[in-house]
Design an enzyme around this catalytic site. Sequence first.
Site, mmCIF file in Angstrom:
data_model
loop_
_atom_site.group_PDB
_atom_site.id
_atom_site.type_symbol
_atom_site.label_atom_id
_atom_site.label_comp_id
_atom_site.label_asym_id
_atom_site.label_seq_id
_atom_site.Cartn_x
_atom_site.Cartn_y
_atom_site.Cartn_z
ATOM 1 N N CYS A 86 0.769 -1.093 0.089
ATOM 2 C CA CYS A 86 -0.029 -0.201 -0.136
ATOM 3 C C CYS A 86 0.944 1.202 0.048
ATOM 4 O O CYS A 86 1.405 1.564 -1.051
ATOM 5 C CB CYS A 86 -0.975 -0.204 1.197
ATOM 6 S SG CYS A 86 -2.477 1.059 0.987
ATOM 7 N N HIS A 196 -3.731 -5.699 1.499
ATOM 8 C CA HIS A 196 -2.980 -5.871 2.856
ATOM 9 C C HIS A 196 -3.028 -7.493 3.159
ATOM 10 O O HIS A 196 -3.943 -7.729 3.951
ATOM 11 C CB HIS A 196 -3.836 -4.940 3.817
ATOM 12 C CG HIS A 196 -3.383 -3.393 3.627
ATOM 13 N ND1 HIS A 196 -2.425 -2.917 4.271
ATOM 14 C CD2 HIS A 196 -4.189 -2.756 2.986
ATOM 15 C CE1 HIS A 196 -2.436 -1.720 3.770
ATOM 16 N NE2 HIS A 196 -3.426 -1.277 3.131
ATOM 17 N N GLU A 198 -1.064 -8.681 5.305
ATOM 18 C CA GLU A 198 -0.857 -8.670 6.780
ATOM 19 C C GLU A 198 -2.073 -8.849 7.412
ATOM 20 O O GLU A 198 -2.111 -9.013 8.514
ATOM 21 C CB GLU A 198 -0.004 -7.445 7.124
ATOM 22 C CG GLU A 198 -0.420 -6.454 7.262
ATOM 23 C CD GLU A 198 -0.569 -5.665 5.981
ATOM 24 O OE1 GLU A 198 -0.463 -6.270 4.743
ATOM 25 O OE2 GLU A 198 -0.742 -4.323 6.080
HETATM 26 N N1 LIG Z 1 -3.369 2.038 3.633
HETATM 27 C C1 LIG Z 1 -2.464 2.720 3.015
HETATM 28 O O1 LIG Z 1 -1.313 2.411 3.113
HETATM 29 C C2 LIG Z 1 -2.744 3.989 2.178
HETATM 30 C C3 LIG Z 1 -2.005 4.468 1.299
HETATM 31 C C4 LIG Z 1 -2.256 5.684 1.090
HETATM 32 N N2 LIG Z 1 -2.146 6.662 1.993
HETATM 33 C C5 LIG Z 1 -3.411 5.865 0.235
HETATM 34 O O2 LIG Z 1 -4.611 6.029 0.702
HETATM 35 O O3 LIG Z 1 -3.484 5.764 -0.723
#
Ligand SMILES: NC(=O)CC[C@H](N)C(=O)O
Length: 222
Positions: A86, A196, A198
């Site tokens: 992410c 994600h 994790e």
């Molecule tokens: N959960 C995250 O890592 C979000 C990544 C980034 N802040 C976005 O919103 O795109």
Amino acid sequence: MKSAIIQLPGLNRDRDMIAALTRISGIAPITVWQTETELPDVDLVVIPGGFSYGDYLRCGAIAARMPVMQAVAEKARKGVLVMGVCNGFQVLLEMGLLPGALMRNASLKFVCREVKLEVTNANTAFTRGYAQGQIIRCPVAHHDGNYFADDETLKRIEGEGQVAFRYSEGTNPNGSVNDIAGIVSDSGNVLGMMPHPENLIEAAHGGDDGRALFASLLGKAA
Ligand SMILES: NC(=O)CC[C@H](N)C(=O)O
């Protein structure tokens, strides 16, 4: 397996990543603050998710210029496994360690939901715990996850098997070109992905489809 987790102001998934790696490898990762210029001798470096520097300028752009990232790039050059999830994926793109860019979601809205992913290439260090073409569940939470690359780059990464994960079953949450959710570098040792894994590693999470990714890295069965 020894791992290091990069910590930056504004990240919020670092603890989840630490928990996942500790749970699955049995060894707690070493945490490394952004101002460090060297990394310990590890097999895996992870840049976790969140909102580094409040997503100012562009997501990951400021983080990519912090001192520790030169050490991360050096590890990547040496063939050490590097994974960005992410916000971590956004940082790796901003560093130029992976091709393409992540734009604002097509909906212009933050998306927080579960998607289906196809394991498009199960022949990478990060995905070998899955079957080729396997469909898995995985959560996403982002506003800049709309993967884009020019035609030439797209042709190359598709042709070279660099697309590791693709949104499947009509669940593309952000408008990513070719439904791309995660890619590996041409050398194969750097992975960036928006979802994600994790956050889906045990029953308390409502499933464990993310577990095989970590198990792949550890050379263990999920
Ligand atoms: N959960 C995250 O890592 C979000 C990544 C980034 N802040 C976005 O919103 O795109």
